[in-house]
Design an enzyme around this catalytic site. Sequence first.
Site, mmCIF file in Angstrom:
data_model
loop_
_atom_site.group_PDB
_atom_site.id
_atom_site.type_symbol
_atom_site.label_atom_id
_atom_site.label_comp_id
_atom_site.label_asym_id
_atom_site.label_seq_id
_atom_site.Cartn_x
_atom_site.Cartn_y
_atom_site.Cartn_z
ATOM 1 N N ASP A 181 1.511 -47.731 21.838
ATOM 2 C CA ASP A 181 1.526 -46.321 22.244
ATOM 3 C C ASP A 181 0.721 -45.459 21.261
ATOM 4 O O ASP A 181 1.282 -44.709 20.472
ATOM 5 C CB ASP A 181 2.989 -45.846 22.330
ATOM 6 C CG ASP A 181 3.124 -44.532 23.089
ATOM 7 O OD1 ASP A 181 2.089 -43.858 23.289
ATOM 8 O OD2 ASP A 181 4.252 -44.176 23.461
ATOM 9 N N HIS A 191 1.117 -41.467 24.842
ATOM 10 C CA HIS A 191 1.798 -40.541 25.757
ATOM 11 C C HIS A 191 1.623 -39.080 25.351
ATOM 12 O O HIS A 191 1.917 -38.194 26.143
ATOM 13 C CB HIS A 191 3.266 -40.937 25.974
ATOM 14 C CG HIS A 191 4.220 -40.640 24.867
ATOM 15 N ND1 HIS A 191 4.597 -41.571 23.926
ATOM 16 C CD2 HIS A 191 4.895 -39.521 24.561
ATOM 17 C CE1 HIS A 191 5.466 -41.024 23.094
ATOM 18 N NE2 HIS A 191 5.665 -39.791 23.464
ATOM 19 N N SER A 228 6.932 -37.691 18.312
ATOM 20 C CA SER A 228 5.980 -38.635 18.899
ATOM 21 C C SER A 228 4.647 -38.561 18.206
ATOM 22 O O SER A 228 4.062 -37.483 18.112
ATOM 23 C CB SER A 228 5.742 -38.307 20.371
ATOM 24 O OG SER A 228 6.760 -38.831 21.137
HETATM 25 N N1 ARG Z 1 10.536 -41.941 25.236
HETATM 26 C C1 ARG Z 1 9.318 -41.675 24.551
HETATM 27 C C2 ARG Z 1 9.231 -40.206 24.216
HETATM 28 O O1 ARG Z 1 10.036 -39.410 24.574
HETATM 29 C C3 ARG Z 1 8.111 -42.204 25.275
HETATM 30 C C4 ARG Z 1 7.761 -41.583 26.561
HETATM 31 C C5 ARG Z 1 6.525 -42.173 27.230
HETATM 32 N N2 ARG Z 1 6.728 -43.471 27.863
HETATM 33 C C6 ARG Z 1 7.059 -43.648 29.150
HETATM 34 N N3 ARG Z 1 7.221 -44.853 29.612
HETATM 35 N N4 ARG Z 1 7.226 -42.642 29.968
HETATM 36 O O2 ARG Z 1 8.367 -39.753 23.535
#
Ligand code: ARG
Length: 718
Positions: free
Chosen positions: A224, A88, A650
């Site tokens: 991820d 991401h 992240s």
């Molecule tokens: N919650 C995570 C973040 O803030 C992952 C975001 C990406 N995943 C998604 N399904 N949108 O980094």
Amino acid sequence: MKKLMTFTLIVGFLSMNFSTRADEGMWLVSMLNRITMAEMNGMGLNLTAEEIYDINNASLKDAVVRLNGGSCTGEVISSQGLVLTNHHCAYDAIQGFSSTENDYLTDGFFAKELGQEMHINDFVISFLVRIDDVTDRILDGIDMNLSEEERDEAIASARKALMEEMNPDGDKELEVKSFYYNNEFYLFEYKTYRDIRLVAAPPESVGKYGGDTDNWMWPRHTGDFSMLRIYADASNEPADYSDSNVPYQPKRHLRISMDGVSEGDFTMVMGYPGSTDRFLTSWGIDQALSLYNPSVVDVRDLKLKTMKKHMDADPAVRIQYAAKYAQTANYWKYYIGQSTGLEKLNVKEEKEILEDRFENWVNASEERQNEYGEALELIESYYDDTDVSVKGKVYALEAGLIGCDISLFAFRFYRMAAGLFSDDPAEVEATKARMNAFADSHFREYDQATDRDLFVNLMTKFRDDIDPIYHPSFFSIVKKKHKDDFDRFAKKMYAKSFLVDADRCAAFIANPSQKALEADLAIQVGQSAIQTYFAAMTDPAEDKFNRGYRLFVKGIREMDSHRMIAPDANSTMRLTYGQVAPYSANSVEFDFITTADGVLEKKDNSNPEFFVPDALDELIRNRDFGNYADESGELVVCFIHGTDITGGNSGSPVLDANGDLIGCAFDGNWEAMSGDIAFETELQRTISVDIRYVMWILDKFAGANNLIEEMDLVSGLR
Ligand code: ARG
């Protein structure tokens, strides 16, 4: 957890193993002192503070990188500048390379040789060079009798003098950051590389498996991850993109541990957490719960529904808006979770207990009363003053400025356009080139019909929900000249403006006219939206906030001087440590790992979020796990551990006791979504993808052995 663009009572049965620990604190890497080191070493860490952070010798900090100023973190994993981060975090880039013909979002991308790696526009990676405590320099001569305004001015000029002294030639990248609400200051030096290329990305069905349904939740089955490479010039120095650039040779890269995790294992995460609010008071929690959070959720809800309608109808729009949608949904869900967590975990009561204790402590001495007596009153009064305006402030940003694309694009375009009318022909040409590049990247992710719908829906909501004194000025034109109907206004704006169409925009840049610029309706919208936003951000009550929190935080640290209190996150490099640990919530016990079988259990090929490609399904079904399985023969996908992370972390490396890489952090769990405000030792977990799952995808799914070969895989060292 990707960074946002902008700011106990344990229920159920605790069958927690109390020997496992989760630890609050995002520690500045240069501040690892006796206490934190002793605790970490006691938990199993085999490294010294110098092996983690050293400015004279290569240390772990040299393998941890900041992406794009702090939106995400990455780590160097080969001697050839290969960087691991989250899927991401490269999502925008992957989307940018994708089209309906070459759909890397859906199919993934794996470069099998250097020549296939794709340069990412406007993507930079920075290394931290050093950190210096400059508190004394900045606060020298500042005393408590100064007004907040005088204090700010004194700090600003001390900052400026320091920068000039440290950077006489202006060639260093320096940043002074405030800690503990302007009670301490540190200077950071960085080195930034700007030729970054995409090396590997799994398909969304791996990298974003579970989509928004599973986002912010455990158990998770998401791979991820993505890989980038840093390129440098022939002397290993930063350079603009060029064919002649070569892979960067890092000072330090991480080894990949193939040993996996067991319950209780020591873990630590280094990275760039963006912001936390751990000192937020009970009044702040009230305002978040009643006004701020619901407004963000409400506006984003409409934005998401509007985008989705167009994305579902047109595959090209689905690709164009994929990143915008995911970004909007991410913090939409975050605020829902934060409110739920705040309520459920009685965070407000906890804060009130602290505030009472603080008040008693202050009242116990006259000296304290003089210094801290006004802190809580100022804070309370700040929230009283701003309760009326906070909703307008949220809308100014979420609906007015970033609700649709046109406002922000028009504002930026207008700002850049000044150079088009310069007397210097060279500047005009340079501006044209810059604006063309800017417009190109904007229109690649722009669909006029979608944007028009977003504009009408969100501006209408802004008008209906918010007191007119907080409206952007162009609302009065809509009212007077267009029957207060944003659709009528849009009809005219989208028909005439040169900012809503790539060809018209290019024609304007080629042949600019000041008159046409000023008369353009979209420019008027953009200017009006930005003014409203700035006005909302400069509330006179801010002084109360700044002074109140500065004193409160200083006082708390003095009151509790027997324990170390970590500073809030502020996009600087931090280290957090904790153990691999399960948790239980609402009478459910959550294991600390998930395995590939779970991927198939969740599979639903009629739902794009839980789609599993046949090739992956088959590999899992055949249990073709190679060396990547754990002792029991299972392929671990994700694991959880008790470290303290937030948005910006992240892609951060998850390191074992030897500083070897065991995972890549990407999220937190739903039960502790209020964690940015109050850390929940029993509940809060970091969610990371197991590095062996990453290796398995590269090897078995993608056949990208070229990448595995350049890494150092180790085992049996713990
Ligand atoms: N919650 C995570 C973040 O803030 C992952 C975001 C990406 N995943 C998604 N399904 N949108 O980094």
